[in-house]
Design a protein around this motif. Structure first.
Motif, mmCIF file in Angstrom:
data_model
loop_
_atom_site.group_PDB
_atom_site.id
_atom_site.type_symbol
_atom_site.label_atom_id
_atom_site.label_comp_id
_atom_site.label_asym_id
_atom_site.label_seq_id
_atom_site.Cartn_x
_atom_site.Cartn_y
_atom_site.Cartn_z
ATOM 1 N N ARG A 1 -11.494 15.865 4.894
ATOM 2 C CA ARG A 1 -11.767 14.739 3.995
ATOM 3 C C ARG A 1 -11.797 13.404 4.737
ATOM 4 N NH1 ARG A 1 -7.096 15.355 -0.255
ATOM 5 N NH2 ARG A 1 -6.082 16.213 1.567
ATOM 6 N N PHE A 2 -11.250 13.385 5.925
ATOM 7 C CA PHE A 2 -11.128 12.147 6.685
ATOM 8 C C PHE A 2 -12.048 12.174 7.900
ATOM 9 C CE2 PHE A 2 -7.171 12.925 4.469
ATOM 10 C CZ PHE A 2 -6.954 11.712 3.837
ATOM 11 N N SER A 3 -12.525 10.992 8.317
ATOM 12 C CA SER A 3 -13.351 10.932 9.519
ATOM 13 C C SER A 3 -12.497 11.087 10.777
ATOM 14 C CB SER A 3 -14.129 9.616 9.571
ATOM 15 O OG SER A 3 -13.239 8.515 9.591
ATOM 16 N N ARG A 4 -11.268 10.577 10.714
ATOM 17 C CA ARG A 4 -10.312 10.685 11.821
ATOM 18 C C ARG A 4 -8.923 10.871 11.265
ATOM 19 N NH1 ARG A 4 -10.192 5.635 15.379
ATOM 20 N NH2 ARG A 4 -8.650 6.771 16.548
ATOM 21 N N ILE A 5 -8.100 11.560 12.035
ATOM 22 C CA ILE A 5 -6.681 11.686 11.715
ATOM 23 C C ILE A 5 -5.904 11.265 12.950
ATOM 24 C CG2 ILE A 5 -4.785 13.234 11.084
ATOM 25 C CD1 ILE A 5 -6.842 14.893 9.532
ATOM 26 N N LEU A 6 -4.949 10.375 12.743
ATOM 27 C CA LEU A 6 -4.114 9.854 13.824
ATOM 28 C C LEU A 6 -2.727 10.469 13.709
ATOM 29 C CD1 LEU A 6 -5.118 6.106 13.364
ATOM 30 C CD2 LEU A 6 -6.248 7.839 14.783
ATOM 31 N N GLU A 7 -2.263 11.072 14.782
ATOM 32 C CA GLU A 7 -0.948 11.710 14.839
ATOM 33 C C GLU A 7 -0.140 11.015 15.928
ATOM 34 O OE1 GLU A 7 0.314 14.226 13.048
ATOM 35 O OE2 GLU A 7 -1.447 15.142 12.087
ATOM 36 N N ILE A 8 1.050 10.555 15.584
ATOM 37 C CA ILE A 8 1.926 9.876 16.541
ATOM 38 C C ILE A 8 3.102 10.796 16.833
ATOM 39 C CG2 ILE A 8 3.414 7.885 16.930
ATOM 40 C CD1 ILE A 8 1.583 6.343 14.981
#
Length: 141
Positions: A99-106
């Protein structure tokens, strides 16, 4: 296809998350920040008010009436439909990440954060997502 960015060896994950949210906002992208619970949501909201002396990240909760026109929304549950970027500060792998263009994981430096990130990394890879790795160990905090 959704791109996944893992930022590893992050010294201060909460501070880094705020800077990352500010960066996404400045690029003009819509950002959903997924948090574990109401306490985490309130704490992150407070942090966004204090990104720097001259910076402001306009944000609200997903269920706020202003959410459709606010560039950064904070939530304990992922919306049914989404677009833009997801900053995953929650405890698990998001359902329907496409559903998202990017996913950021920290990923911080403690063993629990590393173990959880490894599980999410394997889940993304198993589903065929493109994964970028950013080693933050040599970067200034």
């Amino acid at each position: 296809m959704t791109r996944i960015d893992f930022y590893t060896e992050v010294d201060k994950p909460a501070d880094f998350a705020c800077r990352l949210a500010h960066t996404v906002y400045k690029k003009g992208e819509r950002l959903t920040v997924w948090l574990a619970d109401g306490g985490a949501l309130a704490s992150f909201s407070t942090r966004l008010w204090c990104v720097s002396d001259t910076a402001f990240v306009p944000h609200c909760a997903l269920d706020d009436p202003l959410a459709p026109e606010t560039p950064v929304v904070l939530t304990e549950r992922l919306p049914d439909s989404a677009a833009g970027v997801l900053l995953n500060l929650g405890p698990s792998y998001p359902d329907a990440p496409e559903r998202f263009s990017r996913i950021l994981e920290i990923v911080g430096r403690d063993e629990a954060a590393l173990a959880a990130a490894r599980e999410r990394f394997r889940a993304y890879r198993a589903r065929g997502f493109a994964i970028e790795h950013h080693d933050m160990s040599q970067r200034a905090p």
